[in-house]
Design a protein around this motif. Structure first.
Motif, PDB file in Angstrom:
ATOM      1  N   CYS A  66       0.800  -1.225   0.000  1.00 28.48           N
ATOM      2  CA  CYS A  66       0.000   0.000   0.000  1.00 28.48           C
ATOM      3  C   CYS A  66       0.831   1.272   0.000  1.00 28.48           C
ATOM      4  O   CYS A  66       0.281   2.354  -0.060  1.00 28.48           O
ATOM      5  N   GLY A  67       2.130   1.158   0.108  1.00 24.98           N
ATOM      6  CA  GLY A  67       2.949   2.359   0.176  1.00 24.98           C
ATOM      7  C   GLY A  67       2.889   2.988   1.557  1.00 24.98           C
ATOM      8  O   GLY A  67       2.666   2.308   2.560  1.00 24.98           O
TER       9      GLY A  67
ATOM     10  N   LEU B  24       2.744  -3.341  14.301  1.00 23.98           N
ATOM     11  CA  LEU B  24       3.016  -3.396  12.861  1.00 23.98           C
ATOM     12  C   LEU B  24       2.074  -4.347  12.123  1.00 23.98           C
ATOM     13  O   LEU B  24       1.650  -4.059  11.012  1.00 23.98           O
ATOM     14  N   LYS B  25       1.723  -5.465  12.743  1.00 19.22           N
ATOM     15  CA  LYS B  25       0.815  -6.424  12.094  1.00 19.22           C
ATOM     16  C   LYS B  25      -0.590  -5.830  11.937  1.00 19.22           C
ATOM     17  O   LYS B  25      -1.188  -5.894  10.877  1.00 19.22           O
ATOM     18  N   LYS B  26      -1.088  -5.244  13.023  1.00 22.95           N
ATOM     19  CA  LYS B  26      -2.429  -4.649  12.982  1.00 22.95           C
ATOM     20  C   LYS B  26      -2.468  -3.449  12.040  1.00 22.95           C
ATOM     21  O   LYS B  26      -3.441  -3.250  11.316  1.00 22.95           O
ATOM     22  N   ALA B  27      -1.391  -2.648  12.056  1.00 22.05           N
ATOM     23  CA  ALA B  27      -1.329  -1.467  11.183  1.00 22.05           C
ATOM     24  C   ALA B  27      -1.298  -1.901   9.719  1.00 22.05           C
ATOM     25  O   ALA B  27      -2.006  -1.330   8.884  1.00 22.05           O
ATOM     26  N   ALA B  28      -0.500  -2.916   9.419  1.00 24.73           N
ATOM     27  CA  ALA B  28      -0.414  -3.422   8.042  1.00 24.73           C
ATOM     28  C   ALA B  28      -1.778  -3.902   7.584  1.00 24.73           C
ATOM     29  O   ALA B  28      -2.240  -3.565   6.482  1.00 24.73           O
ATOM     30  N   LYS B  29      -2.444  -4.648   8.443  1.00 23.84           N
ATOM     31  CA  LYS B  29      -3.771  -5.183   8.099  1.00 23.84           C
ATOM     32  C   LYS B  29      -4.757  -4.038   7.822  1.00 23.84           C
ATOM     33  O   LYS B  29      -5.490  -4.064   6.840  1.00 23.84           O
TER      34      LYS B  29
ATOM     35  N   LYS C 250       0.462  -6.780   3.726  1.00 23.52           N
ATOM     36  CA  LYS C 250       0.849  -8.006   4.436  1.00 23.52           C
ATOM     37  C   LYS C 250       1.772  -7.658   5.596  1.00 23.52           C
ATOM     38  O   LYS C 250       1.660  -8.208   6.667  1.00 23.52           O
ATOM     39  N   LYS C 251       2.703  -6.725   5.338  1.00 26.06           N
ATOM     40  CA  LYS C 251       3.587  -6.277   6.412  1.00 26.06           C
ATOM     41  C   LYS C 251       3.897  -4.793   6.243  1.00 26.06           C
ATOM     42  O   LYS C 251       3.774  -4.249   5.147  1.00 26.06           O
ATOM     43  N   ALA C 252       4.280  -4.188   7.350  1.00 22.44           N
ATOM     44  CA  ALA C 252       4.576  -2.748   7.346  1.00 22.44           C
ATOM     45  C   ALA C 252       5.736  -2.509   8.295  1.00 22.44           C
ATOM     46  O   ALA C 252       5.983  -3.301   9.204  1.00 22.44           O
TER      47      ALA C 252
END
Length: 164
Positions: free
Chosen positions: A61-62, A76-81, A86-88
């Motif tokens: 997503c950039g 990071l997992k919740k934010a990425a979702k 997939k990851k951030a």
């Protein structure tokens, strides 16, 4: 310092233009301690109502922004979702100014160089007013969370976890 002497930041001018009510609240900056806890202490406010603005990059997503309570850290997992990735990961500090126009300790969700998707931690809605950076160190916006979320066209999501 009286509020009359506070110079309006770009974030404040954008909110004025949109007729969004807010208050500019100055505080004493400690260049060696830019932590949200210090800001809350200087403001004499509950750390849960003082929010920090973090910029992340997701693999699908950039760039995107998370606005979370000062006593929490981004999950990071919740934010990425939330952002559809997939990851951030947090962006490197040296990228903050060129990307957003803001420096560490003065990053506001309002008025970044480009509009990025913004995610507010859901606890923002527990308060009548929250504090976020006004776009420079030493100055906070006191604003209705719903008004800020609407202005930023943000989503509300569980993007943080307690610091342990």
């Amino acid at each position: 310092m009286t509020v009359d002497k506070v110079s309006k930041t770009n974030a404040a001018r954008l909110l004025d233009k949109a007729k969004v009510e807010y208050e500019l609240i100055p505080y004493k900056v400690d260049p060696d301690n830019l932590a949200a806890e210090h800001v809350a202490e200087e403001l004499g406010e509950d750390i849960n109502s003082v929010f920090k603005t973090l910029v992340l990059h997701g693999d699908r997503c950039g760039y995107f922004v998370c606005v979370i309570p000062g006593n929490m850290e981004v999950d990071l997992k919740k934010a990425a979702k939330a952002a559809g990735a997939k990851k951030a990961e947090m962006i490197p500090m040296k990228e903050l100014l060129p990307l957003t126009g803001y420096i560490r300790g003065g990053c506001s969700p309002v008025g970044m160089k480009k509009p990025f998707p913004v995610f507010f931690h859901q606890t923002a809605l527990d308060f009548q007013a929250i504090y976020v950076s006004a776009g420079q160190r030493g100055l906070q916006l006191r604003i209705s969370p719903q008004a800020l979320i609407d202005f930023c066209r943000a989503s509300v999501a569980d993007v943080a976890e307690s610091k342990e």
